[in-house]
Design an enzyme around this catalytic site. Structure first.
Site, PDB file in Angstrom:
ATOM      1  N   HIS A   1       0.848  -1.198   0.000  1.00  0.00           N
ATOM      2  CA  HIS A   1       0.000   0.000   0.000  1.00  0.00           C
ATOM      3  C   HIS A   1       0.877   1.239   0.000  1.00  0.00           C
ATOM      4  O   HIS A   1       1.931   1.253   0.630  1.00  0.00           O
ATOM      5  CB  HIS A   1      -0.923   0.013   1.228  1.00  0.00           C
TER       6      HIS A   1
ATOM      7  N   ASP B   1      -8.033  -5.106  -0.732  1.00  0.00           N
ATOM      8  CA  ASP B   1      -8.474  -5.949  -1.849  1.00  0.00           C
ATOM      9  C   ASP B   1      -8.198  -7.429  -1.631  1.00  0.00           C
ATOM     10  O   ASP B   1      -8.803  -8.275  -2.285  1.00  0.00           O
ATOM     11  CB  ASP B   1      -7.774  -5.511  -3.145  1.00  0.00           C
TER      12      ASP B   1
HETATM   13  C1  LIG Z   1      -0.544  -0.457  -3.982  1.00  0.00           C
HETATM   14  C2  LIG Z   1       0.787  -0.165  -4.683  1.00  0.00           C
HETATM   15  C3  LIG Z   1       0.545   0.399  -6.082  1.00  0.00           C
HETATM   16  C4  LIG Z   1       1.491   0.897  -3.838  1.00  0.00           C
HETATM   17  O1  LIG Z   1       2.790   0.865  -4.106  1.00  0.00           O
HETATM   18  P1  LIG Z   1       3.807   2.078  -4.241  1.00  0.00           P
HETATM   19  O2  LIG Z   1       3.820   2.913  -3.047  1.00  0.00           O
HETATM   20  O3  LIG Z   1       3.595   2.783  -5.549  1.00  0.00           O
HETATM   21  O4  LIG Z   1       5.103   1.217  -4.269  1.00  0.00           O
HETATM   22  P2  LIG Z   1       5.855   0.695  -5.554  1.00  0.00           P
HETATM   23  O5  LIG Z   1       4.959   0.099  -6.542  1.00  0.00           O
HETATM   24  O6  LIG Z   1       6.742   1.820  -5.954  1.00  0.00           O
HETATM   25  O7  LIG Z   1       6.694  -0.483  -4.873  1.00  0.00           O
HETATM   26  C5  LIG Z   1       7.794  -0.314  -3.971  1.00  0.00           C
HETATM   27  C6  LIG Z   1       8.565  -1.624  -3.933  1.00  0.00           C
HETATM   28  O8  LIG Z   1       7.751  -2.656  -3.342  1.00  0.00           O
HETATM   29  C7  LIG Z   1       7.488  -3.663  -4.283  1.00  0.00           C
HETATM   30  N1  LIG Z   1       6.079  -4.013  -4.218  1.00  0.00           N
HETATM   31  C8  LIG Z   1       5.049  -3.176  -3.936  1.00  0.00           C
HETATM   32  N2  LIG Z   1       3.914  -3.848  -3.972  1.00  0.00           N
HETATM   33  C9  LIG Z   1       4.202  -5.108  -4.288  1.00  0.00           C
HETATM   34  C10 LIG Z   1       3.432  -6.268  -4.466  1.00  0.00           C
HETATM   35  N3  LIG Z   1       2.102  -6.215  -4.341  1.00  0.00           N
HETATM   36  N4  LIG Z   1       4.044  -7.410  -4.788  1.00  0.00           N
HETATM   37  C11 LIG Z   1       5.388  -7.468  -4.909  1.00  0.00           C
HETATM   38  N5  LIG Z   1       6.169  -6.397  -4.757  1.00  0.00           N
HETATM   39  C12 LIG Z   1       5.599  -5.233  -4.445  1.00  0.00           C
HETATM   40  C13 LIG Z   1       7.787  -3.069  -5.652  1.00  0.00           C
HETATM   41  O9  LIG Z   1       8.126  -4.039  -6.609  1.00  0.00           O
HETATM   42  C14 LIG Z   1       8.932  -2.134  -5.320  1.00  0.00           C
HETATM   43  O10 LIG Z   1      10.094  -2.899  -5.167  1.00  0.00           O
HETATM   44  P3  LIG Z   1      11.502  -2.350  -5.741  1.00  0.00           P
HETATM   45  O11 LIG Z   1      11.754  -1.078  -4.957  1.00  0.00           O
HETATM   46  O12 LIG Z   1      12.437  -3.470  -5.455  1.00  0.00           O
HETATM   47  O13 LIG Z   1      11.268  -2.097  -7.202  1.00  0.00           O
HETATM   48  C15 LIG Z   1       1.630  -1.473  -4.771  1.00  0.00           C
HETATM   49  O14 LIG Z   1       1.877  -1.991  -3.490  1.00  0.00           O
HETATM   50  C16 LIG Z   1       0.966  -2.513  -5.649  1.00  0.00           C
HETATM   51  O15 LIG Z   1       1.101  -2.452  -6.865  1.00  0.00           O
HETATM   52  N6  LIG Z   1       0.223  -3.482  -5.053  1.00  0.00           N
HETATM   53  C17 LIG Z   1      -0.498  -4.465  -5.839  1.00  0.00           C
HETATM   54  C18 LIG Z   1      -1.785  -3.859  -6.378  1.00  0.00           C
HETATM   55  C19 LIG Z   1      -2.824  -3.675  -5.318  1.00  0.00           C
HETATM   56  O16 LIG Z   1      -3.055  -4.548  -4.494  1.00  0.00           O
HETATM   57  N7  LIG Z   1      -3.495  -2.520  -5.356  1.00  0.00           N
HETATM   58  C20 LIG Z   1      -4.557  -2.208  -4.433  1.00  0.00           C
HETATM   59  C21 LIG Z   1      -4.131  -1.098  -3.537  1.00  0.00           C
HETATM   60  S1  LIG Z   1      -5.318  -0.821  -2.250  1.00  0.00           S
END
Ligand SMILES: CC(C)(COP(=O)(O)OP(=O)(O)OC[C@H]1O[C@@H](n2cnc3c(N)ncnc32)[C@H](O)[C@@H]1OP(=O)(O)O)[C@@H](O)C(=O)NCCC(=O)NCCS
Length: 371
Positions: free
Chosen positions: A257, A308
């Site tokens: 998140h 989710d």
């Molecule tokens: C929710 C989300 C977009 C927020 O993430 P964010 O703050 O933008 O963080 P990032 O996407 O930049 O990720 C940061 C790091 O954690 C990792 N990471 C984040 N979420 C991850 C996940 N669900 N699975 C695996 N790795 C994950 C990323 O790969 C990244 O790693 P790196 O620095 O080695 O490249 C992200 O956690 C995600 O994509 N989750 C899956 C989708 C989801 O469940 N969305 C519903 C949100 S309520």
């Protein structure tokens, strides 16, 4: 000017609707745990829109107002019937139909506060009817209209399945709606605010928000969680499957998140509901594999489950088609979008950030034959 990727940590507005402080979510100062255990979704909508919980009479009138606005124009039903819906994602249909609803609202471009509140009620009331009509029409069934005397959660299940729902189903669905209602400045809510800050109308704001919610990094995650659980199939396959996804640098849907780093306060309620409902329907394996995945990802990546993750097995246990999970998110989150849209109108300023330019500079135009 240096850009902040994804606007992370930027405070973009003031709001009195919901807050996330120390990993705890509140709506107008009420803890989400308190509301999830005790309130109806209608009370929560009223709270978000009016900044106070309704008294008995206000709640009665509000509930009646919602049910009496649930019908959707017959032309829209005919329109839906005219498509081959077998390849249409329900979020695309919802986005289109919400926009169409504006065409049937003579007050669509009326921008005074009272008209906007009336439109908010209409939109909130009609969105479950749109989702359930779509779900039935694509199965060759006739849409079922709302039933007076049933609450919002019960009416959704009634219109979806064409029969009165069980109390436990209503209770679970109501709680899920309460938990998804608002979430500070999430991507779809921000989208809605950006849109209406140009003084565009409510229908445009909600249509834009639906487009943002549709994406897999936002509301689209719950459907993909269920797809993953179905692919995993059996509890013993869970960890090898997840390891393989991580090796392929795939994100695990329902995990992580932007704001919560310790844990999403909504997830524990959905985890409990998932445990109870999967047991009741003889599908505990989905709960068991979810627990394994959650523990593994927490240990491996330090990432908590988000809202989710367990909502997937909850909706699956309620017998909902998997591609309706995100539209159901919208059925709830529209309450928050509308609250934020009304708040934006109330104290508006155009939202217009800047970009850090990183492209080439000083170029001169070349005639086409010289390029
Ligand atoms: C929710 C989300 C977009 C927020 O993430 P964010 O703050 O933008 O963080 P990032 O996407 O930049 O990720 C940061 C790091 O954690 C990792 N990471 C984040 N979420 C991850 C996940 N669900 N699975 C695996 N790795 C994950 C990323 O790969 C990244 O790693 P790196 O620095 O080695 O490249 C992200 O956690 C995600 O994509 N989750 C899956 C989708 C989801 O469940 N969305 C519903 C949100 S309520």
């Amino acid at each position: 000017m240096a850009a902040t990727k994804g606007l992370e940590g930027i405070v973009a507005t003031q709001s009195s609707i919901s807050s996330i402080i120390d990993d705890q979510l509140t709506y107008v100062g009420y803890d989400i745990d308190d509301l999830a255990e005790n309130s109806s979704f209608e009370e929560v909508i009223y709270l978000l829109w009016n900044q106070k919980l309704p008294n008995e009479e206000e709640l009665k009138n509000f509930k009646e107002d919602l049910v009496s606005n649930m019908e959707i124009p017959n032309e829209i039903i005919e329109h839906l019937k005219s498509y081959d819906l077998s390849t249409v994602h329900p979020m695309a249909a919802l986005r289109t139909v919400v926009s169409m609803l504006g065409l049937y609202d003579s007050e669509a471009d009326e921008m005074n506060e009272d008209a906007n509140k009336r439109k908010a009620v209409r939109l909130q009331a009609k969105i479950p009817t749109v989702v359930t009509a779509f779900a039935r029409i694509r199965k060759g069934q006739d849409p079922v209209g709302p039933k007076k005397g049933l609450g919002f959660a019960a009416n959704f299940l009634y219109m979806l399945n064409g029969k009165d729902p069980e109390d436990i189903e209503v209770e679970a669905f109501n709680k899920a709606l309460v938990l998804h209602a608002d979430h500070e400045l999430n991507a779809s809510t921000f989208t809605a605010r950006v849109c209406v800050a140009t003084l565009s109308d409510i229908y445009s704001g909600v249509t834009a928000a639906i487009g943002a919610l549709k994406g897999p990094l936002h509301g689209g995650a719950n459907e993909r969680v269920m797809k993953m659980l179905t692919e995993i199939g059996e509890v013993d396959n869970a960890i090898p499957h997840i390891k393989e996804r991580l090796e392929n640098k795939e994100k695990i849907m329902g995990m992580g998140h932007r704001v919560y780093k310790q844990g999403d306060p909504r997830a524990k309620h959905l985890r409990e509901m998932s445990k109870e409902l999967t047991k009741l329907t003889g599908q505990s394996k989905y709960y068991d594999m979810s627990i394994k995945i959650e523990e593994f990802i927490k240990e491996e990546k330090g990432l908590p489950a988000n809202v989710d993750f367990y909502s997937a097995s909850v909706y699956h246990s309620l017998g909902v088609d998997h591609d309706l999970f995100t539209p159901i998110f919208a059925v709830s989150r529209i309450s928050g979008w509308l609250a934020h849209i009304l708040e934006q109108y109330d104290n508006n300023r155009l939202i217009r950030p800047r970009a850090e330019y990183v492209g080439p500079k000083g170029q001169t135009y070349q005639p086409i034959e010289k390029r």
